[in-house]
Design a protein around this motif. Structure first.
Motif, mmCIF file in Angstrom:
data_model
loop_
_atom_site.group_PDB
_atom_site.id
_atom_site.type_symbol
_atom_site.label_atom_id
_atom_site.label_comp_id
_atom_site.label_asym_id
_atom_site.label_seq_id
_atom_site.Cartn_x
_atom_site.Cartn_y
_atom_site.Cartn_z
ATOM 1 N N GLN A 106 0.525 -1.073 0.133
ATOM 2 C CA GLN A 106 0.024 0.359 -0.037
ATOM 3 C C GLN A 106 1.069 1.301 -0.013
ATOM 4 O O GLN A 106 0.998 1.880 -0.565
ATOM 5 C CB GLN A 106 -1.072 0.046 0.796
ATOM 6 N N ALA A 107 1.809 1.102 0.920
ATOM 7 C CA ALA A 107 2.626 2.311 0.722
ATOM 8 C C ALA A 107 3.574 2.405 -0.890
ATOM 9 O O ALA A 107 3.577 3.525 -0.742
ATOM 10 C CB ALA A 107 3.818 2.561 1.656
ATOM 11 N N THR A 108 4.186 1.497 -0.795
ATOM 12 C CA THR A 108 3.788 1.864 -2.743
ATOM 13 C C THR A 108 3.560 2.145 -3.662
ATOM 14 O O THR A 108 3.994 2.852 -4.015
ATOM 15 C CB THR A 108 5.071 0.141 -2.752
ATOM 16 N N TYR A 109 2.956 1.161 -3.120
ATOM 17 C CA TYR A 109 1.813 1.959 -4.366
ATOM 18 C C TYR A 109 1.123 3.525 -4.204
ATOM 19 O O TYR A 109 0.594 4.175 -5.397
ATOM 20 C CB TYR A 109 0.390 1.140 -4.535
ATOM 21 N N THR A 110 0.312 3.830 -3.013
ATOM 22 C CA THR A 110 0.229 5.196 -2.560
ATOM 23 C C THR A 110 2.201 6.233 -3.447
ATOM 24 O O THR A 110 1.115 7.145 -3.818
ATOM 25 C CB THR A 110 0.559 5.117 -1.369
ATOM 26 N N ASP A 111 3.269 6.032 -3.297
ATOM 27 C CA ASP A 111 3.763 6.466 -3.898
ATOM 28 C C ASP A 111 4.284 6.701 -4.989
ATOM 29 O O ASP A 111 4.229 7.943 -5.768
ATOM 30 C CB ASP A 111 5.436 5.930 -3.104
ATOM 31 N N THR A 112 4.252 5.622 -5.719
ATOM 32 C CA THR A 112 4.223 5.302 -6.974
ATOM 33 C C THR A 112 2.728 6.216 -7.945
ATOM 34 O O THR A 112 3.301 7.224 -8.546
ATOM 35 C CB THR A 112 4.196 4.289 -7.728
ATOM 36 N N ALA A 113 1.609 6.434 -7.217
ATOM 37 C CA ALA A 113 0.295 6.831 -7.498
ATOM 38 C C ALA A 113 1.463 8.550 -7.498
ATOM 39 O O ALA A 113 0.465 9.694 -8.188
ATOM 40 C CB ALA A 113 -0.672 6.950 -6.919
ATOM 41 N N GLN A 114 1.722 8.907 -6.131
ATOM 42 C CA GLN A 114 1.527 10.247 -5.871
ATOM 43 C C GLN A 114 3.163 10.461 -6.898
ATOM 44 O O GLN A 114 2.486 12.554 -7.853
ATOM 45 C CB GLN A 114 2.611 10.834 -4.399
ATOM 46 N N ARG A 115 3.443 10.085 -7.479
ATOM 47 C CA ARG A 115 4.735 10.427 -8.270
ATOM 48 C C ARG A 115 4.694 10.788 -9.646
ATOM 49 O O ARG A 115 4.578 11.173 -10.361
ATOM 50 C CB ARG A 115 5.609 9.697 -8.149
ATOM 51 N N ALA A 116 3.050 9.693 -10.251
ATOM 52 C CA ALA A 116 2.927 9.976 -11.080
ATOM 53 C C ALA A 116 2.171 11.289 -11.328
ATOM 54 O O ALA A 116 2.139 11.458 -11.986
ATOM 55 C CB ALA A 116 1.894 8.512 -11.789
ATOM 56 N N GLN A 117 1.505 11.164 -10.191
ATOM 57 C CA GLN A 117 0.540 12.393 -9.935
ATOM 58 C C GLN A 117 1.718 14.072 -10.357
ATOM 59 O O GLN A 117 1.517 15.159 -11.190
ATOM 60 C CB GLN A 117 -0.309 12.581 -9.118
ATOM 61 N N GLN A 118 2.405 13.999 -9.970
ATOM 62 C CA GLN A 118 3.457 15.666 -9.512
ATOM 63 C C GLN A 118 4.244 14.906 -11.244
ATOM 64 O O GLN A 118 4.508 15.667 -11.511
ATOM 65 C CB GLN A 118 4.382 14.630 -9.049
ATOM 66 N N ALA A 119 4.275 13.563 -11.297
ATOM 67 C CA ALA A 119 4.673 13.944 -13.047
ATOM 68 C C ALA A 119 4.218 14.527 -14.108
ATOM 69 O O ALA A 119 3.884 15.473 -14.841
ATOM 70 C CB ALA A 119 5.358 12.582 -13.392
ATOM 71 N N ALA A 120 2.326 14.003 -13.845
ATOM 72 C CA ALA A 120 1.348 14.863 -15.109
ATOM 73 C C ALA A 120 1.638 16.221 -14.336
ATOM 74 O O ALA A 120 1.089 17.159 -15.497
ATOM 75 C CB ALA A 120 0.318 13.641 -14.468
ATOM 76 N N GLN A 121 1.162 16.422 -13.653
ATOM 77 C CA GLN A 121 1.387 18.121 -12.945
ATOM 78 C C GLN A 121 2.527 18.947 -13.624
ATOM 79 O O GLN A 121 2.579 20.020 -14.323
ATOM 80 C CB GLN A 121 1.519 18.608 -11.468
ATOM 81 N N ALA A 122 3.736 18.378 -13.848
ATOM 82 C CA ALA A 122 5.108 19.033 -13.878
ATOM 83 C C ALA A 122 4.526 18.833 -15.703
ATOM 84 O O ALA A 122 5.227 19.279 -16.482
ATOM 85 C CB ALA A 122 6.056 18.018 -13.635
ATOM 86 N N GLY A 123 4.820 17.492 -15.909
ATOM 87 C CA GLY A 123 4.166 17.749 -17.705
ATOM 88 C C GLY A 123 3.110 18.851 -18.130
ATOM 89 O O GLY A 123 3.441 19.518 -18.976
#
Length: 113
Positions: free
Chosen positions: A65-82
């Motif tokens: 759960q911690a890994t998937y939460t971290d991955t989702a946050q990074r993906a969201q940050q990458a999408a926002q940065a994009g």
């Protein structure tokens, strides 16, 4: 004497029968005690094993759960940065287009004069 001998033999048979019956009862009681102890030991072992499995799976699920939460946050940050990158680049292109349009207008105005 004959009756005394018969009585002694009957008494002896009764005592042997009583001892056998007592021995059977003691063996039966021992077997019941062993079954009870083995059953309790097995129940305790099963309970401990279930507890260990539950704890292990809970720990692994928490990690996942911690890994998937971290991955989702990074993906969201990458999408926002994009998206911010796209908007910045669009602004640059608009500026370049306006400059080119201005140059085109100046060249047409200069060629007509």
């Amino acid at each position: 004497a004959l009756f005394g001998g018969i009585q002694l033999m009957d008494d002896k048979k009764r005592k042997v029968t009583a001892r056998r019956q007592s021995a059977r009862q003691q063996v039966r009681q021992f077997v019941e005690d062993v079954q009870f102890e083995v059953g309790n030991a097995m129940t305790t072992q099963i309970r401990d094993l279930q507890r260990q499995l539950r704890d292990e799976f809970t720990e692994r699920l928490t990690e996942l759960q911690a890994t998937y939460t971290d991955t989702a946050q990074r993906a969201q940050q990458a999408a926002q940065a994009g998206q911010a990158d796209v908007q910045r680049r669009a602004g640059e292109l608009d500026g370049a287009l306006q400059a080119l349009t201005r140059i085109d207008q100046l060249t047409r105005a200069g060629g007509a004069a």
